[in-house]
Design a protein around this motif. Sequence first.
Motif, mmCIF file in Angstrom:
data_model
loop_
_atom_site.group_PDB
_atom_site.id
_atom_site.type_symbol
_atom_site.label_atom_id
_atom_site.label_comp_id
_atom_site.label_asym_id
_atom_site.label_seq_id
_atom_site.Cartn_x
_atom_site.Cartn_y
_atom_site.Cartn_z
ATOM 1 N N THR A 66 0.737 -1.251 -0.089
ATOM 2 C CA THR A 66 -0.005 0.041 0.033
ATOM 3 C C THR A 66 0.901 1.097 -0.059
ATOM 4 O OG1 THR A 66 -1.888 -1.218 1.170
ATOM 5 C CG2 THR A 66 -1.892 1.539 1.365
ATOM 6 N N LYS A 67 1.875 1.413 0.976
ATOM 7 C CA LYS A 67 2.740 2.427 0.878
ATOM 8 C C LYS A 67 3.578 2.725 -0.110
ATOM 9 C CE LYS A 67 3.030 2.596 6.047
ATOM 10 N NZ LYS A 67 3.871 2.526 7.108
ATOM 11 N N THR A 70 1.577 3.954 -3.053
ATOM 12 C CA THR A 70 1.339 5.504 -2.683
ATOM 13 C C THR A 70 2.666 6.240 -3.335
ATOM 14 O OG1 THR A 70 -0.195 4.894 -0.985
ATOM 15 C CG2 THR A 70 0.822 7.227 -0.942
#
Length: 121
Positions: A66-67, A70
């Motif tokens: 997820t990071k 991003t």
Amino acid sequence: MVLKLERIYTKPADLNGYRILVDRLWPRGISKINAHLDEWYKNIGPSTELRKWFNHDPEKFAEFKTKYLTELNSNPDLADFLELVKTHLATENVILLYGAKDETHNQAVILAELIKEKLGL
């Protein structure tokens, strides 16, 4: 043509394609000649902070993904990277190279998924 993943520390399994190292750091103990690279796209790798936080811990992989996504989506180099991959996939295989020991929990796996999604592969 096909998008492939390969660990840079293994003997090159496939030299038939455009080979891109997607790690921010140069892999220890690998000479530039033995790497058989066409490109080192270090700015596409995870930030130093994110890489150190993840520390290749499989339990953190979902959050790392997820990071990292991003980071990728706000990375000004992403569009050029995708264009490079698209251009080469039109005529040859593209091989994403990475240094991680874990072949399923690393940034190249995430990057390959993103490339396939963005390029409709």
